[in-house]
Design an enzyme around this catalytic site. Sequence first.
Site, PDB file in Angstrom:
ATOM      1  N   GLY A  41       0.780  -1.240   0.000  1.00 26.85           N
ATOM      2  CA  GLY A  41       0.000   0.000   0.000  1.00 26.85           C
ATOM      3  C   GLY A  41       0.808   1.284   0.000  1.00 26.85           C
ATOM      4  CB  SER A  42       4.302   2.244  -0.834  1.00 27.36           C
ATOM      5  OG  SER A  42       4.460   1.790  -2.153  1.00 27.36           O
ATOM      6  CG  ASN A  43       1.979   3.151  -5.747  1.00 29.01           C
ATOM      7  OD1 ASN A  43       2.358   4.134  -6.358  1.00 29.01           O
ATOM      8  ND2 ASN A  43       2.641   1.995  -5.759  1.00 29.01           N
ATOM      9  CE  LYS A  52     -12.591 -11.420 -12.689  1.00 30.06           C
ATOM     10  NZ  LYS A  52     -11.207 -11.402 -12.364  1.00 30.06           N
ATOM     11  CB  ILE A  63      -7.895 -10.112 -14.370  1.00 30.70           C
ATOM     12  CG1 ILE A  63      -6.442 -10.541 -14.569  1.00 30.70           C
ATOM     13  CG2 ILE A  63      -8.499  -9.620 -15.668  1.00 30.70           C
ATOM     14  CD1 ILE A  63      -6.294 -11.865 -15.259  1.00 30.70           C
ATOM     15  CB  ILE A  64     -11.005  -5.279 -13.543  1.00 25.81           C
ATOM     16  CG1 ILE A  64     -10.049  -4.595 -12.553  1.00 25.81           C
ATOM     17  CG2 ILE A  64     -12.408  -4.698 -13.460  1.00 25.81           C
ATOM     18  CD1 ILE A  64     -10.521  -4.508 -11.134  1.00 25.81           C
ATOM     19  CG  ASN A 114      -3.093  -1.353 -12.989  1.00 22.95           C
ATOM     20  OD1 ASN A 114      -2.979  -1.425 -11.763  1.00 22.95           O
ATOM     21  ND2 ASN A 114      -2.411  -2.144 -13.809  1.00 22.95           N
ATOM     22  CG  HIS A 168       2.522  -3.081 -14.978  1.00 18.26           C
ATOM     23  ND1 HIS A 168       2.147  -4.219 -14.276  1.00 18.26           N
ATOM     24  CD2 HIS A 168       3.589  -3.424 -15.730  1.00 18.26           C
ATOM     25  CE1 HIS A 168       2.963  -5.199 -14.614  1.00 18.26           C
ATOM     26  NE2 HIS A 168       3.841  -4.758 -15.490  1.00 18.26           N
TER      27      HIS A 168
HETATM   28  C1  GAR Z   1       3.399  -1.436  -7.391  1.00 25.53           C
HETATM   29  O1  GAR Z   1       4.743  -1.500  -7.805  1.00 25.53           O
HETATM   30  C2  GAR Z   1       2.468  -1.568  -8.571  1.00 25.53           C
HETATM   31  O2  GAR Z   1       2.971  -0.984  -9.736  1.00 25.53           O
HETATM   32  C3  GAR Z   1       2.371  -3.063  -8.709  1.00 25.53           C
HETATM   33  O3  GAR Z   1       2.264  -3.519  -7.383  1.00 25.53           O
HETATM   34  C4  GAR Z   1       3.052  -2.661  -6.548  1.00 25.53           C
HETATM   35  C5  GAR Z   1       2.241  -2.307  -5.315  1.00 25.53           C
HETATM   36  O4  GAR Z   1       3.032  -1.631  -4.380  1.00 25.53           O
HETATM   37  N1  GAR Z   1       1.266  -3.465  -9.527  1.00 25.53           N
HETATM   38  C6  GAR Z   1       1.309  -4.475 -10.404  1.00 25.53           C
HETATM   39  O5  GAR Z   1       2.269  -5.198 -10.521  1.00 25.53           O
HETATM   40  C7  GAR Z   1       0.050  -4.673 -11.244  1.00 25.53           C
HETATM   41  N2  GAR Z   1       0.266  -5.641 -12.241  1.00 25.53           N
HETATM   42  P1  GAR Z   1       2.360  -0.914  -3.124  1.00 25.53           P
HETATM   43  O6  GAR Z   1       1.388  -1.925  -2.510  1.00 25.53           O
HETATM   44  O7  GAR Z   1       3.473  -0.571  -2.199  1.00 25.53           O
HETATM   45  O8  GAR Z   1       1.627   0.296  -3.633  1.00 25.53           O
END
Ligand code: GAR
Length: 188
Positions: free
Chosen positions: A11-13, A65, A92-93, A107, A109
Amino acid sequence: MRLAIFASGNGSNFEVLAKEVATGCLNSHRIACLICDNPKAYVIERAKQYKIPTYVIQPKDYPSKAAYERAILEKLAQEKVEFIVLAGYMRIIGTTLLTPYSQKIINIHPALLPQFPGRQGIQDAFDSQVAETGVTIHFVDQGIDTGPIIAQKKVKIAPNDTLETLETKIHQVEHDLYPKVLAQVLAD
Ligand code: GAR
C-alpha cells in the site's frame, strides 16, 4: 470526485494518494473507501491511519468472480464511488466491474507496458537484463495490464543495480507519477 482505491498488499502507492488527497494535488477529491482482497495486507493499517473506510472482500467467499465483483459493486454504490484507482491490486477486473465503470478505472504497473505485464514486472525486467524499464499508468480493460496507456516514465537499470535497488527506484517514480497523472485524468 469520490474515489475507491483497490489494493492487495503493502500500500505505498495508496499512502501517497491518501497524502495528496489530504494536502496535495488531489485535494479536491475524496478517497471514499479502500477495497482490499487480502485480510493480511499492510495497506489496511495505512487506511486506518487515514480513517479511510476499508472493505475486505475475498473471492474465496463467493461462488463466482461475478458474485465477488457484485459484492464490491454494492460497496461502491453505498460509498457513491465515481472512479476506481488500482494500486497494487493483483486481480484481473471482470466485466461485472468494467461495464459500470467503463473508462473510469486506472492502474499503475511497474514496467514499460506492453513489456513485462503480470505480477512480477520489476523482477521480469531485471532478469531480462534490459537497459531500461519503467512505470506505466493506463486505463483498465479486460486484459492483464493492457488498456490505453496514459503515461509512462523510463527508469534506467544500472550495471550495479540489484533487484532491491531497482525496486526502490521504480517505487520512487510510481509515487511521484501516480498522484500527478491521476489529478490530470480526473481534471479531464
Ligand atoms: C506497485 O509497484 C504496482 O505498480 C504493482 O504492485 C506494486 C504495489 O506496491 N502493480 C502491479 O504489478 C500490477 N500488475 P504498493 O502496494 O506498495 O503500492
